[in-house]
Design a protein around this motif. Structure first.
Motif, PDB file in Angstrom:
ATOM      1  N   GLN A  63      -7.588 -10.515   7.566  1.00 53.23           N
ATOM      2  CA  GLN A  63      -6.882 -11.973   8.302  1.00 53.23           C
ATOM      3  C   GLN A  63      -7.284 -13.008   7.392  1.00 53.23           C
ATOM      4  N   LEU A  64      -8.460 -13.306   6.976  1.00 49.88           N
ATOM      5  CA  LEU A  64      -8.436 -14.738   5.983  1.00 49.88           C
ATOM      6  C   LEU A  64      -7.297 -14.984   4.832  1.00 49.88           C
ATOM      7  N   MET A  65      -7.312 -13.372   4.383  1.00 44.55           N
ATOM      8  CA  MET A  65      -6.602 -12.965   3.463  1.00 44.55           C
ATOM      9  C   MET A  65      -4.898 -13.768   3.135  1.00 44.55           C
ATOM     10  N   GLY A  66      -5.000 -12.857   4.327  1.00 50.73           N
ATOM     11  CA  GLY A  66      -3.101 -12.757   4.530  1.00 50.73           C
ATOM     12  C   GLY A  66      -2.904 -14.479   4.898  1.00 50.73           C
ATOM     13  N   PHE A  67      -3.659 -15.044   5.848  1.00 51.34           N
ATOM     14  CA  PHE A  67      -3.258 -16.373   6.198  1.00 51.34           C
ATOM     15  C   PHE A  67      -3.302 -17.237   5.019  1.00 51.34           C
ATOM     16  N   PHE A  68      -4.253 -17.088   4.270  1.00 50.15           N
ATOM     17  CA  PHE A  68      -4.507 -17.907   2.978  1.00 50.15           C
ATOM     18  C   PHE A  68      -2.833 -17.730   1.814  1.00 50.15           C
ATOM     19  N   MET A  69      -2.775 -15.986   1.510  1.00 50.05           N
ATOM     20  CA  MET A  69      -1.863 -16.194   0.575  1.00 50.05           C
ATOM     21  C   MET A  69      -0.460 -16.207   0.986  1.00 50.05           C
ATOM     22  N   MET A  70      -0.472 -16.247   3.424  1.00 52.31           N
ATOM     23  CA  MET A  70       0.742 -16.630   3.193  1.00 52.31           C
ATOM     24  C   MET A  70       0.836 -18.213   3.062  1.00 52.31           C
ATOM     25  N   THR A  71      -0.064 -19.262   3.296  1.00 49.45           N
ATOM     26  CA  THR A  71       0.413 -20.077   2.650  1.00 49.45           C
ATOM     27  C   THR A  71       0.002 -21.183   1.654  1.00 49.45           C
ATOM     28  N   VAL A  72       0.307 -20.271   0.220  1.00 50.69           N
ATOM     29  CA  VAL A  72       0.137 -20.287  -1.164  1.00 50.69           C
ATOM     30  C   VAL A  72       1.865 -19.799  -0.757  1.00 50.69           C
ATOM     31  N   PHE A  73       2.189 -18.699  -0.107  1.00 48.70           N
ATOM     32  CA  PHE A  73       3.348 -18.697  -1.011  1.00 48.70           C
ATOM     33  C   PHE A  73       4.645 -19.612   0.102  1.00 48.70           C
ATOM     34  N   MET A  74       4.077 -20.082   1.042  1.00 51.20           N
ATOM     35  CA  MET A  74       4.668 -20.739   1.516  1.00 51.20           C
ATOM     36  C   MET A  74       5.267 -22.314   0.960  1.00 51.20           C
ATOM     37  N   PHE A  75       4.138 -22.476   0.855  1.00 48.93           N
ATOM     38  CA  PHE A  75       4.223 -23.947  -0.159  1.00 48.93           C
ATOM     39  C   PHE A  75       4.701 -23.462  -1.426  1.00 48.93           C
ATOM     40  N   ALA A  76       4.183 -22.834  -1.845  1.00 45.25           N
ATOM     41  CA  ALA A  76       5.384 -22.561  -3.392  1.00 45.25           C
ATOM     42  C   ALA A  76       6.906 -22.832  -3.213  1.00 45.25           C
ATOM     43  N   ILE A  77       7.520 -21.299  -1.848  1.00 43.89           N
ATOM     44  CA  ILE A  77       8.272 -21.611  -1.992  1.00 43.89           C
ATOM     45  C   ILE A  77       9.082 -23.822  -1.450  1.00 43.89           C
ATOM     46  N   ALA A  78       8.100 -24.035  -0.507  1.00 46.02           N
ATOM     47  CA  ALA A  78       8.673 -25.192   0.246  1.00 46.02           C
ATOM     48  C   ALA A  78       8.983 -25.972  -0.769  1.00 46.02           C
ATOM     49  N   PHE A  79       7.755 -26.665  -1.912  1.00 44.10           N
ATOM     50  CA  PHE A  79       7.758 -27.746  -2.615  1.00 44.10           C
ATOM     51  C   PHE A  79       8.781 -27.842  -3.435  1.00 44.10           C
TER      52      PHE A  79
ATOM     53  N   TYR B 200      11.841 -26.104  -3.244  1.00 44.42           N
ATOM     54  CA  TYR B 200      12.489 -25.315  -2.706  1.00 44.42           C
ATOM     55  C   TYR B 200      13.996 -26.266  -3.805  1.00 44.42           C
ATOM     56  N   ASP B 201      14.475 -26.747  -3.786  1.00 42.40           N
ATOM     57  CA  ASP B 201      15.575 -27.656  -4.371  1.00 42.40           C
ATOM     58  C   ASP B 201      15.494 -26.489  -5.740  1.00 42.40           C
ATOM     59  N   HIS B 202      14.805 -26.496  -6.938  1.00 48.49           N
ATOM     60  CA  HIS B 202      13.858 -25.831  -7.723  1.00 48.49           C
ATOM     61  C   HIS B 202      15.066 -23.751  -7.565  1.00 48.49           C
ATOM     62  N   TRP B 203      14.605 -23.576  -6.308  1.00 44.95           N
ATOM     63  CA  TRP B 203      14.588 -22.156  -5.738  1.00 44.95           C
ATOM     64  C   TRP B 203      15.877 -22.042  -4.997  1.00 44.95           C
ATOM     65  N   ILE B 204      17.048 -22.401  -4.836  1.00 43.53           N
ATOM     66  CA  ILE B 204      18.149 -21.833  -4.161  1.00 43.53           C
ATOM     67  C   ILE B 204      19.024 -22.560  -5.882  1.00 43.53           C
ATOM     68  N   LYS B 205      18.262 -23.033  -6.910  1.00 41.89           N
ATOM     69  CA  LYS B 205      19.739 -23.019  -7.712  1.00 41.89           C
ATOM     70  C   LYS B 205      20.005 -21.426  -8.022  1.00 41.89           C
ATOM     71  N   PRO B 206      21.086 -21.201  -8.349  1.00 39.63           N
ATOM     72  CA  PRO B 206      21.622 -19.670  -9.195  1.00 39.63           C
ATOM     73  C   PRO B 206      20.808 -18.533  -9.437  1.00 39.63           C
ATOM     74  N   ASP B 207      20.288 -19.131 -10.602  1.00 36.06           N
ATOM     75  CA  ASP B 207      19.334 -18.769 -11.348  1.00 36.06           C
ATOM     76  C   ASP B 207      18.179 -18.733 -11.299  1.00 36.06           C
ATOM     77  N   ASN B 208      17.899 -19.546 -10.626  1.00 43.73           N
ATOM     78  CA  ASN B 208      15.792 -18.934  -9.496  1.00 43.73           C
ATOM     79  C   ASN B 208      15.528 -17.851  -8.272  1.00 43.73           C
ATOM     80  N   ARG B 209      16.637 -17.662  -8.235  1.00 42.22           N
ATOM     81  CA  ARG B 209      17.102 -16.913  -6.578  1.00 42.22           C
ATOM     82  C   ARG B 209      16.416 -15.341  -6.299  1.00 42.22           C
ATOM     83  N   ILE B 210      16.308 -15.238  -7.822  1.00 40.19           N
ATOM     84  CA  ILE B 210      15.378 -13.720  -7.992  1.00 40.19           C
ATOM     85  C   ILE B 210      13.753 -14.174  -7.687  1.00 40.19           C
ATOM     86  N   GLY B 211      13.664 -15.392  -8.070  1.00 44.40           N
ATOM     87  CA  GLY B 211      12.773 -15.197  -8.225  1.00 44.40           C
ATOM     88  C   GLY B 211      12.230 -16.017  -6.344  1.00 44.40           C
TER      89      GLY B 211
END
Length: 521
Positions: free
Chosen positions: A375-391, A393-404
């Protein structure tokens, strides 16, 4: 203090894994399969419902459900589930697991079928019928949470109990996947049989009238697996822990488990004294309960609440994320039937690659790593990946970065399921006394559903763009997907902190965990 445990319960704790364990997993699991199918299949057809019943020939965009209708369709089953978890959780401790289990199943079968029927063919009649029956469908589903978990925990042996309860819960992933496959199959057949132009080419003909059958078939299909397991559910004996510790009929419990385990069990002489010890009969609202189980109950409820805010909000604006990254084309470039196919394809791919493997990783590792660590690991990794997507975000939605982007998004789902989404279901079925087990699981699950309602209703609005010209029809501007994801990351982090209130049940008997073996020397 000396510890005593009834022989029949000790026999269950040390029993080798055998056929009856797998039978119990399948029987309890098929209920959960149906739960997940029924709860999640509606997100596959909401766009189609909008096209069918809220079509405006003057609009450049296809019809969509007005905000209050979309909120009702998505949220009403969750409200029903919350009420069902509390009611049937309590009833499961009063009447027994088996009896109440049958009631919830019949309710799910009837309401699944009724959800696909409607009073009339106008928007108001169809949506009112759908919402009415989805509430009662949710009510039945709600009962399945505490009962499935409690039955499996009370049947399992000590060594592999976590894996068995996790396997029941993993059927949720299979149910989500089945919803996707049914939607893909039905929409493919209708697309071939009733070809239609895209919305941009011909607005009126882009959703053929036959498409009305698609959502009905998808919604009603949920009755089938529930109906198939009803007979087997009714053949299962009541759990020995309920019969012995709650009904206080040790003779019956011993006879039932002798048949199940296929060994000869003997009645103990002092068995009656153990189960009738007055110091172990405190109630849910007593000081003794608060002292023994207050903090663990707070841990179970708070972590499930926080997890479900993140989990359900992701599921509900998943299709909008797919649109943003281009997995689902713009609505005007598709007809109504093809849109169902594209949404189902995207959700099925995510389920196949991240959701389902996450559940089975929990099954494989829970009795090795323990509930707390996962449970601890799951919450921690969800936090990490959520922030890694969120901050960025404008980079991720460009067509070249969609797979990432999709990979990162999938990993948050993977660690939700190889993490708190599974453990929050498992732990409340293990740590409370038998006479309050189903009730406490129901309270924990209902708090989770309260979080799901916050996620479903709140983020339906929050994820809308800040630019009012880009919002969905009828929605006010929100804080946007990026800021919504940052909020979800913070929620996951708080969930990680509350995990420290939850005890570790690995390797201990249910009676040891709940204090039911205690008696003075």
């Amino acid at each position: 203090m000396a510890e005593q445990q009834l022989g029949v319960l000790k026999a269950l704790d040390v029993a080798k894994t055998q056929l009856y364990h797998f039978t119990a997993i399948v029987i309890a699991g098929m209920g959960f399969f149906t739960d997940a199918y029924d709860l999640f299949c509606v997100s596959l057809v909401t766009k189609l419902l909008g096209r069918l019943y809220y079509f405006n020939p003057l609009s450049e965009k296809p019809g969509s459900l007005p905000p209050h209708v979309a909120a009702a369709v998505n949220g009403v089953a969750l409200c029903g589930t919350l009420a069902g978890q509390l009611f049937f959780g309590w009833l499961g401790d009063k009447l027994g697991r088996k009896k109440v289990y049958g009631i919830t199943l019949i309710m799910m079968i009837v309401c699944s079928v009724a959800s696909g029927l409607s009073f009339g063919n106008k928007a108001k009649g169809v949506m009112t019928t759908l919402c009415f029956f989805r509430f009662w469908l949710g009510f039945g589903i709600g009962g399945d949470y505490p009962l499935s978990a409690t039955i499996m925990s009370e049947y399992a042996n000590k060594k592999t109990r976590g894996a068995f309860i996790a396997a029941v819960f993993a059927m949720q992933g299979v149910g989500i996947l089945a919803g996707g496959f049914v939607a893909l199959a039905v929409s493919s057949i209708f697309d071939k049989k009733f070809p239609a132009p895209t919305y941009a080419v011909n607005r009126a003909l882009s959703t053929p009238p036959q498409a009305d059958y698609i959502w009905r078939i998808i919604v009603m299909f949920g009755a089938l697996p529930a109906a198939l397991t009803y007979y087997w559910r009714m053949k299962m004996p009541e759990t020995a822990r309920y019969t012995a510790l709650v009904a206080k009929n040790i003779k019956q419990a011993t006879q039932d488990m002798s048949k199940v385990l296929q060994v000869e069990l003997e009645m103990e002489e002092r068995a009656e004294d153990i189960v009738k010890d007055p110091r172990l009969n405190y109630g849910l609202f007593s000081k003794e309960f608060a002292k023994r189980h207050g903090l663990p109950l707070l841990g179970c409820t708070s972590t499930w609440f926080l997890l479900d805010i993140a989990f359900y909000s992701q599921n509900l604006f998943q299709k909008d994320i797919f649109s943003a990254i281009g997995w689902i084309p713009k609505a005007a470039t598709m007809n109504g039937i093809h849109e169902v196919f594209m949404i189902a394809r995207a959700q099925t791919l995510i389920a196949l690659c991240s959701t389902v493997p996450g559940y089975w990783f929990t099954v494989a590792f829970i009795d090795i790593m323990g509930r707390f660590a996962i449970q601890l690991m799951g919450f921690f990794m969800m936090t990490v990946f959520m922030f890694a997507i969120a901050f960025p975000y404008d980079h991720w939605i460009k067509p070249d970065n969609r797979i990432g982007f999709v990979v990162m998004y999938s990993l948050t789902f993977f660690f939700a399921n190889f993490g708190p989404n599974a453990t929050t279901f498992i732990v409340p079925a293990e740590i409370f006394p038998a006479r309050l087990r189903s009730t406490c699981h129901g309270i924990s699950a209902a708090t989770g559903k309260a979080g799901a309602i916050v996620g479903a209703f709140g983020f339906l609005y929050a994820a809308q763009p800040q630019d009012k010209t880009k919002t969905d029809a009828g929605y006010p501007p929100g804080i946007g997907v990026k800021n919504s994801l940052i909020m979800l990351g913070v929620i996951n982090f708080v969930g990680m902190l509350f995990t420290f209130l939850v005890p570790e049940p690995k390797g201990k008997s249910l009676e040891e965990l709940s204090g039911e073996t205690e008696a003075e020397k």
